[in-house]
Design an enzyme around this catalytic site. Sequence first.
Site, PDB file in Angstrom:
ATOM      1  N   LYS A   1      -8.056   1.328   0.354  1.00  0.00           N
ATOM      2  CA  LYS A   1      -7.590   2.162  -0.606  1.00  0.00           C
ATOM      3  C   LYS A   1      -8.554   2.689  -1.528  1.00  0.00           C
ATOM      4  CE  LYS A   1      -3.162  -0.256  -1.279  1.00  0.00           C
ATOM      5  NZ  LYS A   1      -2.121   0.989  -0.972  1.00  0.00           N
TER       6      LYS A   1
ATOM      7  N   ARG B   1       5.058  -3.176   6.408  1.00  0.00           N
ATOM      8  CA  ARG B   1       6.260  -3.435   7.606  1.00  0.00           C
ATOM      9  C   ARG B   1       5.711  -4.380   8.984  1.00  0.00           C
ATOM     10  NH1 ARG B   1       5.593   2.956   7.658  1.00  0.00           N
ATOM     11  NH2 ARG B   1       5.274   2.482   5.459  1.00  0.00           N
TER      12      ARG B   1
HETATM   13  N1  BES Z   1       1.520  -1.829  -0.964  1.00  0.00           N
HETATM   14  C1  BES Z   1       1.570  -0.433  -0.529  1.00  0.00           C
HETATM   15  C2  BES Z   1       2.549   0.362  -1.257  1.00  0.00           C
HETATM   16  C3  BES Z   1       2.706   0.238  -2.761  1.00  0.00           C
HETATM   17  C4  BES Z   1       2.042   1.471  -3.677  1.00  0.00           C
HETATM   18  C5  BES Z   1       3.092  -0.846  -3.654  1.00  0.00           C
HETATM   19  C6  BES Z   1       2.121   1.715  -4.879  1.00  0.00           C
HETATM   20  C7  BES Z   1       3.130  -0.680  -5.065  1.00  0.00           C
HETATM   21  C8  BES Z   1       2.701   0.398  -5.841  1.00  0.00           C
HETATM   22  C9  BES Z   1       1.518  -0.468   0.731  1.00  0.00           C
HETATM   23  O1  BES Z   1       1.230  -1.406   1.664  1.00  0.00           O
HETATM   24  C10 BES Z   1       0.874   1.066   1.236  1.00  0.00           C
HETATM   25  O2  BES Z   1      -0.200   0.852   1.129  1.00  0.00           O
HETATM   26  N2  BES Z   1       1.722   1.913   1.611  1.00  0.00           N
HETATM   27  C11 BES Z   1       1.094   3.372   1.859  1.00  0.00           C
HETATM   28  C12 BES Z   1       1.739   3.606   3.365  1.00  0.00           C
HETATM   29  C13 BES Z   1       1.119   4.533   4.096  1.00  0.00           C
HETATM   30  C14 BES Z   1      -0.372   3.980   4.474  1.00  0.00           C
HETATM   31  C15 BES Z   1       1.771   4.898   5.350  1.00  0.00           C
HETATM   32  C16 BES Z   1       1.416   4.251   0.864  1.00  0.00           C
HETATM   33  O3  BES Z   1       2.845   4.323   0.613  1.00  0.00           O
HETATM   34  O4  BES Z   1       0.858   5.232   0.729  1.00  0.00           O
HETATM   35 ZN    ZN Z   2      -0.818  -1.215   2.107  1.00  0.00          ZN
END
Ligand code: BES
Ligand code: ZN
Length: 496
Positions: free
Chosen positions: A274, A349
């Site tokens: 991230k 997921r």
């Molecule tokens: N934990 C995150 C989603 C999230 C985002 C939770 C903001 C709480 C606040 C999840 O694991 C993630 O990183 N999702 C990505 C998915 C993508 C890489 C397909 C996203 O939503 O950008």
């Molecule tokens: Zn994630």
Amino acid sequence: MFDAVQLATRGSARVLVLAHFKGEKLDPDSRKLDPTGHAACAAERPEATGETGTVVDAFPEKGHDRVLVVGLGEKDDFSPAAVRSAAAAVGRALAKAKADSAEIAIHHAIARLPKSAKVDMHACASAAGEGLGMIAWNYDTLRGSATTKKDRTKLSVHCDDAKFRAGLSRGLGLAEGTNIARTLSQTPPNIATPAYLASEAKKMARKAGLKCTVYQGKQLEDHKFTGLINVGKASENKPCMIRLEYTPARGKSKDPLVLVGKTMTYDSGGLSIKVGGGMKGMKRDKDGGCAVFGAMHAIATTIKPNRPVVALLMCAENSISDEAYRPDDVIEFRNGVTVEVTNTDAEGRLVLADGLTWACAKESPAAIIDMATLTGGVVVALGSVYAGMWCDDDDLRAKLDQAADASDERVWRLPHHAEYRSMMKSPIADIVNSAPVREAHPIQGAAFLSYFVEKNIPWAHIDIAGTHATDKDKGCFIPGPTGFGARLLAEAVERF
Ligand code: BES
Ligand code: ZN
Ligand code: ZN
């Protein structure tokens, strides 16, 4: 605000709490409780607008030390949600006044509403308990020697109406479950590791009368927990699945409801790291599991349904090392589905896939509900007002909608469709964990999960990424975790 809130069994309270509606004087029954007339006068002061959560106080020379009169809003659009907000406002006022006891007598105003309003007094009382209990939450545990600790009092809640009192007690139980979820969410990732959550689950289970089993190490391999093993590989804090089981005194032989929670103790994104500010706050990526944990406490201590309930908390830390799983890896799940990893940040997921396939194969579920902070996309779509819900089973969806109404933890239906499933196809394996296109992101998540649920089993997926935390100091909440989902799930379970 308070150290704790509890229902008093004896004694009398120093503060009396009454209610009125917008533009209305105090009703005669409420007025009787303060014969000095100060409360009635206070309710007619200009600032006593009766708007939901407006609180004015009066200081009678005899009887109670103080009377609070709280607004319940417009008579015409009254609902238990107004009581919940009003109770939170009362809680805030009581904390400010450093009160240690309060007599809740707001039911007199509510009882005056006409029959046509179809008021459910038990639901109102429960909402009052929820508001008082939830506003009491705080997290001082990690304040060190450089902070002067706030001295907090315990609040005893009195109520002389047996029915309203029973509702208050239920609401306080639901609030406790919510507050447990909030405390776990708030606990930082260097403390709240998968092993820590497992030990907290064991402690909670012992107290609440649940069975708790933890699957870890070689057991994960034996049972083919592909998602947990791969996502958790890079971290020193090893993954586990926590299984909690509630068995009712009656109705033991029914099939259980299964609650599955994404419990990522930290989500760095893994090798697809991230960037920017995206990582801060990812200690809360365990909030699906925290909500399930809190719900199980409320189910065991307060709801006590006549049906077994099983909770599966899928715990891992998504970290980085030379052992990390990588984009391009292909992994195979317990149900034979192969997944090409295209993004290690779409990890939730993968661990949920283990929970869902386990539930289908091992638990003979009557229904499955999974809860997860799954996608940033659901925050873009629905903000913090609704959680996203995917559920094509009419009966399960109706129950979730009713539970959402009762708890005011709102869910909005989003679609499943074969075309979304097709978007997840991989050129070399069955599916990818993240499609190359950005469109319909939260729906892609749900489509991915659908590959791991057997067709005939009623299933709901709830994405709480927008609702699990707040930056507002408002109503029942202070900035931080909301515990979203604990009450929703407990209310849903009660409807089975
Ligand atoms: N934990 C995150 C989603 C999230 C985002 C939770 C903001 C709480 C606040 C999840 O694991 C993630 O990183 N999702 C990505 C998915 C993508 C890489 C397909 C996203 O939503 O950008
Ligand atoms: Zn994630
Ligand atoms: Zn995540």
